[in-house]
Design an enzyme around this catalytic site. Sequence first.
Site, PDB file in Angstrom:
ATOM      1  N   GLY A 191     -15.600 -23.303   6.313  1.00  0.00           N
ATOM      2  CA  GLY A 191     -16.843 -22.536   6.155  1.00  0.00           C
ATOM      3  C   GLY A 191     -16.752 -21.312   5.263  1.00  0.00           C
ATOM      4  O   GLY A 191     -16.183 -20.309   5.639  1.00  0.00           O
ATOM      5  N   HIS A 192     -17.289 -21.422   4.074  1.00  0.00           N
ATOM      6  CA  HIS A 192     -17.330 -20.274   3.165  1.00  0.00           C
ATOM      7  C   HIS A 192     -18.779 -19.865   2.953  1.00  0.00           C
ATOM      8  O   HIS A 192     -19.636 -20.718   2.749  1.00  0.00           O
ATOM      9  CB  HIS A 192     -16.815 -20.659   1.776  1.00  0.00           C
ATOM     10  N   LYS A 251     -10.589 -15.364   2.963  1.00  0.00           N
ATOM     11  CA  LYS A 251     -10.301 -16.142   1.750  1.00  0.00           C
ATOM     12  C   LYS A 251     -11.527 -16.270   0.865  1.00  0.00           C
ATOM     13  O   LYS A 251     -11.409 -16.274  -0.352  1.00  0.00           O
ATOM     14  CB  LYS A 251      -9.808 -17.546   2.128  1.00  0.00           C
ATOM     15  N   ASP A 304      -9.500 -17.348   8.734  1.00  0.00           N
ATOM     16  CA  ASP A 304     -10.455 -16.234   8.777  1.00  0.00           C
ATOM     17  C   ASP A 304      -9.876 -14.950   8.198  1.00  0.00           C
ATOM     18  O   ASP A 304     -10.229 -13.853   8.622  1.00  0.00           O
ATOM     19  CB  ASP A 304     -10.939 -15.963  10.218  1.00  0.00           C
ATOM     20  N   GLN A 329      -8.245 -22.735   6.085  1.00  0.00           N
ATOM     21  CA  GLN A 329      -7.514 -22.379   7.318  1.00  0.00           C
ATOM     22  C   GLN A 329      -6.326 -21.456   7.024  1.00  0.00           C
ATOM     23  O   GLN A 329      -6.380 -20.697   6.065  1.00  0.00           O
ATOM     24  CB  GLN A 329      -7.085 -23.640   8.072  1.00  0.00           C
TER      25      GLN A 329
HETATM   26  P1  GDP Z   1     -12.023 -17.241   5.503  1.00  0.00           P
HETATM   27  O1  GDP Z   1     -12.251 -18.111   6.681  1.00  0.00           O
HETATM   28  O2  GDP Z   1     -10.594 -16.855   5.328  1.00  0.00           O
HETATM   29  O3  GDP Z   1     -12.630 -17.767   4.246  1.00  0.00           O
HETATM   30  O4  GDP Z   1     -12.703 -15.871   5.827  1.00  0.00           O
HETATM   31  P2  GDP Z   1     -14.167 -15.445   5.469  1.00  0.00           P
HETATM   32  O5  GDP Z   1     -14.375 -15.540   4.019  1.00  0.00           O
HETATM   33  O6  GDP Z   1     -15.081 -16.140   6.425  1.00  0.00           O
HETATM   34  O7  GDP Z   1     -14.095 -13.899   5.770  1.00  0.00           O
HETATM   35  C1  GDP Z   1     -14.305 -13.391   7.024  1.00  0.00           C
HETATM   36  C2  GDP Z   1     -15.289 -12.236   6.958  1.00  0.00           C
HETATM   37  O8  GDP Z   1     -14.638 -11.058   6.519  1.00  0.00           O
HETATM   38  C3  GDP Z   1     -16.482 -12.429   6.030  1.00  0.00           C
HETATM   39  O9  GDP Z   1     -17.625 -12.053   6.733  1.00  0.00           O
HETATM   40  C4  GDP Z   1     -16.199 -11.461   4.893  1.00  0.00           C
HETATM   41  O10 GDP Z   1     -17.372 -10.952   4.320  1.00  0.00           O
HETATM   42  C5  GDP Z   1     -15.424 -10.379   5.557  1.00  0.00           C
HETATM   43  N1  GDP Z   1     -14.504  -9.641   4.691  1.00  0.00           N
HETATM   44  C6  GDP Z   1     -13.717 -10.133   3.695  1.00  0.00           C
HETATM   45  N2  GDP Z   1     -12.973  -9.131   3.165  1.00  0.00           N
HETATM   46  C7  GDP Z   1     -13.292  -7.997   3.832  1.00  0.00           C
HETATM   47  C8  GDP Z   1     -12.833  -6.629   3.764  1.00  0.00           C
HETATM   48  O11 GDP Z   1     -11.957  -6.256   2.994  1.00  0.00           O
HETATM   49  N3  GDP Z   1     -13.398  -5.759   4.657  1.00  0.00           N
HETATM   50  C9  GDP Z   1     -14.345  -6.111   5.562  1.00  0.00           C
HETATM   51  N4  GDP Z   1     -14.823  -5.191   6.377  1.00  0.00           N
HETATM   52  N5  GDP Z   1     -14.805  -7.391   5.649  1.00  0.00           N
HETATM   53  C10 GDP Z   1     -14.280  -8.310   4.809  1.00  0.00           C
END
Ligand code: GDP
Length: 430
Positions: free
Chosen positions: A40-41, A16, A13, A224
């Site tokens: 989940g993307h 990515k 989370d 992950q």
């Molecule tokens: P993953 O599991 O690593 O792929 O994480 P996600 O892509 O689900 O990202 C988690 C959340 O953080 C998503 O809702 C993104 O839109 C949000 N997000 C990503 N980068 C940023 C950022 O720089 N700032 C903020 N506020 N939200 C972000």
Amino acid sequence: MANVVVVGAQWGDEGKGKIVDWLSERADVIARFQGGHNAGHTLVIDGKVYKLSLLPSGIVRGGKLSVIGNGVVLDPWHLVKEIALLREMGVEITPETLMIAENTPLILPIHGELDRARENQNSVAKIGTTGRGIGPAYEDKVGRRAIRVADLADAATLAARVDRALVHHDALRRGLGMEPVDRDALLAELAKVAPTVLEYAAPVWRVLDQKRRAGKRILFEGAQGALLDIDFGTYPFVTSSNVIAGQAATGTGIGPGAIDFVLGIVKAYTTRVGEGPFPAELHDADGQRLGERGHEFGTVTGRKRRCGWFDAVLVRQTCATSGMNGIALTKLDVLDGFETLKICVGYDLDGEQLDHLPFAADAQARCTPIYEEMPGWSESTEGARSWADLPANAIKYVRRVEELIQCQVALLSTSPEREDTILVTDPFED
Ligand code: GDP
């Protein structure tokens, strides 16, 4: 030309999705190398929302080759569904745009059943699986009784493989008080999905070798986070595969020398879902605020994520075990408005200062974080696109993070929007 591996540097989370999307636009091939349909993307492209959990992010962009490597475990019924959903949204999926390694092990319905039966029985140490059968499918791979993509091509081989797997599964199910597997029904279900899976089956290692030689850019998309790695994570509260960058090589069949840049995705603070050690966890108003500002709730479950200050010890460790060449620091904007920020710079273990997290569970439990304090900033960093847009204290925070983890920022993300990114080093051009 460069090949880039993206790995989460914490417990997942980290954001990515946005960075992988940003990079996949610049890549020719996007390959997944571990995990299952739990990655989940959510991608928003030209106002359309695409939800992916198995297929690589590149699939929604035309003109790219998406690859599922042998390090992934594949649920064929989920594959059929995800392809159908994306097609309905106008995404073109053909054997030219999607390839699945022939040596990829399958997730069967019996794996999900086993996951759920175990979670219900095992009240001692819940690992918190997603119940999708990913762990049991990896167990079968190592136990040399998995059904692999190539086995679907021949009915006699498939039946023999299933029989081999059921010797183990039926014994296990008896012990758990479950019914034996209906062999013929399983074979019939497999026969139904086989044509779809086989349409995309390919010798992926060979295709990647050809692409590499032709100077194409390959992006290896990790799911992950490195602290969930089966070997280097907080065992046993980990996932059932290797997550660290070396897995990009074994999980697709490309040599480690073909990887030019490893990019770690690092959140500006720390979160963790479910059970397991988390030394810098906060149980106070600061933790609450990080969770609310960062929207730290599970996308599927809605479950609140545990939150804490940035743990430089753990990220330094994952930067080392993945050989990170640079990081993408995300969600810096979530720290806006804190008067004081803390960074965990070491652990106290019975009066001794440690610069890493020990593997022994009892020692982990006794580790207390040693914090360094830094002044926060009251200005907004949200949407910043250049260093000049950042308050001086935010820059100092980023510089201190780099120093402590011994790795430099290549990209800095300041909002969920793609364009709200500060580019320092382009991993493909480095
Ligand atoms: P993953 O599991 O690593 O792929 O994480 P996600 O892509 O689900 O990202 C988690 C959340 O953080 C998503 O809702 C993104 O839109 C949000 N997000 C990503 N980068 C940023 C950022 O720089 N700032 C903020 N506020 N939200 C972000």
